[in-house]
Design a protein around this motif. Sequence first.
Motif, PDB file in Angstrom:
ATOM      1  N   ILE A  11       9.713  10.760   1.114  1.00  0.00           N
ATOM      2  CA  ILE A  11       9.584  10.303   2.502  1.00  0.00           C
ATOM      3  C   ILE A  11       9.040   8.878   2.525  1.00  0.00           C
ATOM      4  O   ILE A  11       9.479   8.036   3.310  1.00  0.00           O
ATOM      5  N   GLY A  12       8.097   8.592   1.630  1.00  0.00           N
ATOM      6  CA  GLY A  12       7.549   7.245   1.539  1.00  0.00           C
ATOM      7  C   GLY A  12       8.605   6.222   1.171  1.00  0.00           C
ATOM      8  O   GLY A  12       8.663   5.133   1.758  1.00  0.00           O
ATOM      9  N   LEU A  13       9.453   6.556   0.217  1.00  0.00           N
ATOM     10  CA  LEU A  13      10.522   5.628  -0.175  1.00  0.00           C
ATOM     11  C   LEU A  13      11.525   5.425   0.952  1.00  0.00           C
ATOM     12  O   LEU A  13      12.066   4.327   1.119  1.00  0.00           O
ATOM     13  N   GLU A  14      11.783   6.469   1.732  1.00  0.00           N
ATOM     14  CA  GLU A  14      12.667   6.319   2.890  1.00  0.00           C
ATOM     15  C   GLU A  14      12.048   5.369   3.910  1.00  0.00           C
ATOM     16  O   GLU A  14      12.742   4.516   4.479  1.00  0.00           O
ATOM     17  N   ARG A  15      10.743   5.498   4.135  1.00  0.00           N
ATOM     18  CA  ARG A  15      10.071   4.624   5.096  1.00  0.00           C
ATOM     19  C   ARG A  15      10.084   3.159   4.622  1.00  0.00           C
ATOM     20  O   ARG A  15      10.223   2.247   5.418  1.00  0.00           O
ATOM     21  N   ILE A  16       9.935   2.973   3.332  1.00  0.00           N
ATOM     22  CA  ILE A  16       9.849   1.610   2.794  1.00  0.00           C
ATOM     23  C   ILE A  16      11.212   0.921   2.781  1.00  0.00           C
ATOM     24  O   ILE A  16      11.344  -0.244   3.152  1.00  0.00           O
ATOM     25  N   ILE A  68       0.835  -1.205   0.000  1.00  0.00           N
ATOM     26  CA  ILE A  68       0.000   0.000   0.000  1.00  0.00           C
ATOM     27  C   ILE A  68       0.867   1.250   0.000  1.00  0.00           C
ATOM     28  O   ILE A  68       0.564   2.235  -0.698  1.00  0.00           O
ATOM     29  N   ASN A  69       1.961   1.225   0.741  1.00  0.00           N
ATOM     30  CA  ASN A  69       2.872   2.370   0.761  1.00  0.00           C
ATOM     31  C   ASN A  69       3.455   2.647  -0.622  1.00  0.00           C
ATOM     32  O   ASN A  69       3.600   3.807  -1.031  1.00  0.00           O
ATOM     33  N   LEU A  70       3.806   1.597  -1.338  1.00  0.00           N
ATOM     34  CA  LEU A  70       4.310   1.776  -2.708  1.00  0.00           C
ATOM     35  C   LEU A  70       3.245   2.390  -3.608  1.00  0.00           C
ATOM     36  O   LEU A  70       3.553   3.213  -4.484  1.00  0.00           O
ATOM     37  N   MET A  71       1.995   2.003  -3.393  1.00  0.00           N
ATOM     38  CA  MET A  71       0.892   2.597  -4.164  1.00  0.00           C
ATOM     39  C   MET A  71       0.767   4.090  -3.876  1.00  0.00           C
ATOM     40  O   MET A  71       0.559   4.891  -4.791  1.00  0.00           O
ATOM     41  N   PHE A  72       0.904   4.464  -2.599  1.00  0.00           N
ATOM     42  CA  PHE A  72       0.836   5.891  -2.248  1.00  0.00           C
ATOM     43  C   PHE A  72       2.021   6.659  -2.829  1.00  0.00           C
ATOM     44  O   PHE A  72       1.863   7.801  -3.278  1.00  0.00           O
ATOM     45  N   VAL A  73       3.199   6.049  -2.840  1.00  0.00           N
ATOM     46  CA  VAL A  73       4.352   6.699  -3.468  1.00  0.00           C
ATOM     47  C   VAL A  73       4.069   6.938  -4.953  1.00  0.00           C
ATOM     48  O   VAL A  73       4.370   8.004  -5.502  1.00  0.00           O
ATOM     49  N   GLY A  74       3.468   5.930  -5.607  1.00  0.00           N
ATOM     50  CA  GLY A  74       3.099   6.088  -7.011  1.00  0.00           C
ATOM     51  C   GLY A  74       2.085   7.192  -7.209  1.00  0.00           C
ATOM     52  O   GLY A  74       2.172   7.974  -8.174  1.00  0.00           O
ATOM     53  N   TYR A  75       1.113   7.280  -6.300  1.00  0.00           N
ATOM     54  CA  TYR A  75       0.087   8.335  -6.369  1.00  0.00           C
ATOM     55  C   TYR A  75       0.724   9.713  -6.248  1.00  0.00           C
ATOM     56  O   TYR A  75       0.464  10.613  -7.064  1.00  0.00           O
ATOM     57  N   PHE A  76       1.578   9.897  -5.252  1.00  0.00           N
ATOM     58  CA  PHE A  76       2.224  11.199  -5.055  1.00  0.00           C
ATOM     59  C   PHE A  76       3.151  11.539  -6.224  1.00  0.00           C
ATOM     60  O   PHE A  76       3.235  12.695  -6.655  1.00  0.00           O
ATOM     61  N   GLY A 117       6.337  14.106  -0.185  1.00  0.00           N
ATOM     62  CA  GLY A 117       5.597  12.935   0.282  1.00  0.00           C
ATOM     63  C   GLY A 117       6.120  11.650  -0.335  1.00  0.00           C
ATOM     64  O   GLY A 117       6.234  10.624   0.345  1.00  0.00           O
ATOM     65  N   ALA A 118       6.471  11.700  -1.615  1.00  0.00           N
ATOM     66  CA  ALA A 118       6.952  10.502  -2.312  1.00  0.00           C
ATOM     67  C   ALA A 118       8.318  10.052  -1.796  1.00  0.00           C
ATOM     68  O   ALA A 118       8.547   8.862  -1.541  1.00  0.00           O
ATOM     69  N   LYS A 171      17.082  11.815   0.657  1.00  0.00           N
ATOM     70  CA  LYS A 171      17.892  12.599  -0.285  1.00  0.00           C
ATOM     71  C   LYS A 171      18.402  11.749  -1.447  1.00  0.00           C
ATOM     72  O   LYS A 171      18.562  12.241  -2.567  1.00  0.00           O
ATOM     73  N   LYS A 172      18.690  10.470  -1.181  1.00  0.00           N
ATOM     74  CA  LYS A 172      19.217   9.607  -2.228  1.00  0.00           C
ATOM     75  C   LYS A 172      18.143   9.200  -3.251  1.00  0.00           C
ATOM     76  O   LYS A 172      18.479   8.672  -4.310  1.00  0.00           O
ATOM     77  N   TRP A 173      16.881   9.432  -2.902  1.00  0.00           N
ATOM     78  CA  TRP A 173      15.806   9.080  -3.831  1.00  0.00           C
ATOM     79  C   TRP A 173      15.409  10.247  -4.734  1.00  0.00           C
ATOM     80  O   TRP A 173      14.621  10.071  -5.663  1.00  0.00           O
ATOM     81  N   ILE A 174      15.911  11.434  -4.460  1.00  0.00           N
ATOM     82  CA  ILE A 174      15.462  12.620  -5.193  1.00  0.00           C
ATOM     83  C   ILE A 174      15.816  12.534  -6.677  1.00  0.00           C
ATOM     84  O   ILE A 174      14.969  12.792  -7.547  1.00  0.00           O
ATOM     85  N   LEU A 175      17.063  12.167  -6.986  1.00  0.00           N
ATOM     86  CA  LEU A 175      17.497  12.117  -8.388  1.00  0.00           C
ATOM     87  C   LEU A 175      16.743  11.055  -9.198  1.00  0.00           C
ATOM     88  O   LEU A 175      16.175  11.371 -10.257  1.00  0.00           O
TER      89      LEU A 175
END
Length: 362
Positions: free
Chosen positions: A292-297, A82-90, A289-290, A303-307
């Motif tokens: 932060i979600g990837l960091e939680r998952i 579900i968290n991955l789905m929310f990351v996709g939504y954001f 939001g996206a 910061k490493k997910w931004i690029l």
Amino acid sequence: MNQNITRVSELIICLVLFEVGSTTLFLLGGEAKQDAWLAVLIGALLGLFLLLLHLAIHRQNPSLDLFLLFRRYMGKYLGTCINLMFVGYFTYETSRNLRDLGELTVMTLLNQTPMWIIILITILVISNNVRYGPEIFFLICVVLFPFMLFTYMVIGILIPASGLIHYDFMFPILENGLKPVLKTAIPDIVSFPFGQTVLFLVFYPLATKGRNLSRAVIISYIVVALFLTLFNQLNILVLGPKIAANSTLPLLETVQLIQLAEVFERMDALFIMILFLGLGIKMTAFFNGAVIGLERITGVRSKKWILPLGAIILGLSFLSPNYTYHMEIGRVVAVKYWWPIFQFVLPLLLFVIMLIRKPKKK
């Protein structure tokens, strides 16, 4: 990410600017014609119930954000899904706003500039903002708030002062009954813009304790809903229901008609500027939001997910071959079938499970 890093007032200002965001770019409830104001009010009322649901979820466990709540109450595997789905939504919402800004720039300012250059520069600027975290983003919103508030106030005063208002465009009220109004409001206006407050379940835990967050959020939501209803109806009262419904940028056309004492003219440039700011704020909020979600998952710092996420957003913004198709997907398919799942269905499921698993007091 540290908890309690921002003031409640900063979070509320961000929520206000986020809700206004790109909303004034479009006409809400155009299918209801002169009854668009009723459709927006009904959509806002139902959106308020969604907001109350989101706040109730937050109050159950104020220290956990949206992603941690799903992980805790839904289990490791289902919660991660579900968290991955929310990351996709954001992420997709960020890409839609990015495309909106690119199209707006080409239509109004830089019609000779390739859109990909505009979009590339924009995503680089937004990515740099996200790199500093949500606390800096909230402070930027505080800085921009007075300027955006002043500009909208000036526009709201100059439109009636210019004699552009035609109150006869509001009548007859409910000419075709209540059904077209309800059909327009549900789920379209509920999903956009009012249901998008689900994003702030990610940010509520960041607010300092000891303040009545829920009350402040509800009051600000009501004020924004009335503001959006007023400005949305200005399009109808100036352009008429038919022209406003068929216009690509109705409020921009309305603002371009302002002429007062040969002094207040060309207000459209100022309006375009606050539209850019609104789109930028909405993009940055969803992007935050996206990541932060990837960091939680994953446990990897945001910061490493931004690029990589910025590259995905850039690619998604070009999915639609033209602006008409872009609007068709966003304003017809997404708001009717996709977004209610994230804004209502999943939060309601989470809330029910939280109540079931809540330990009974002795």
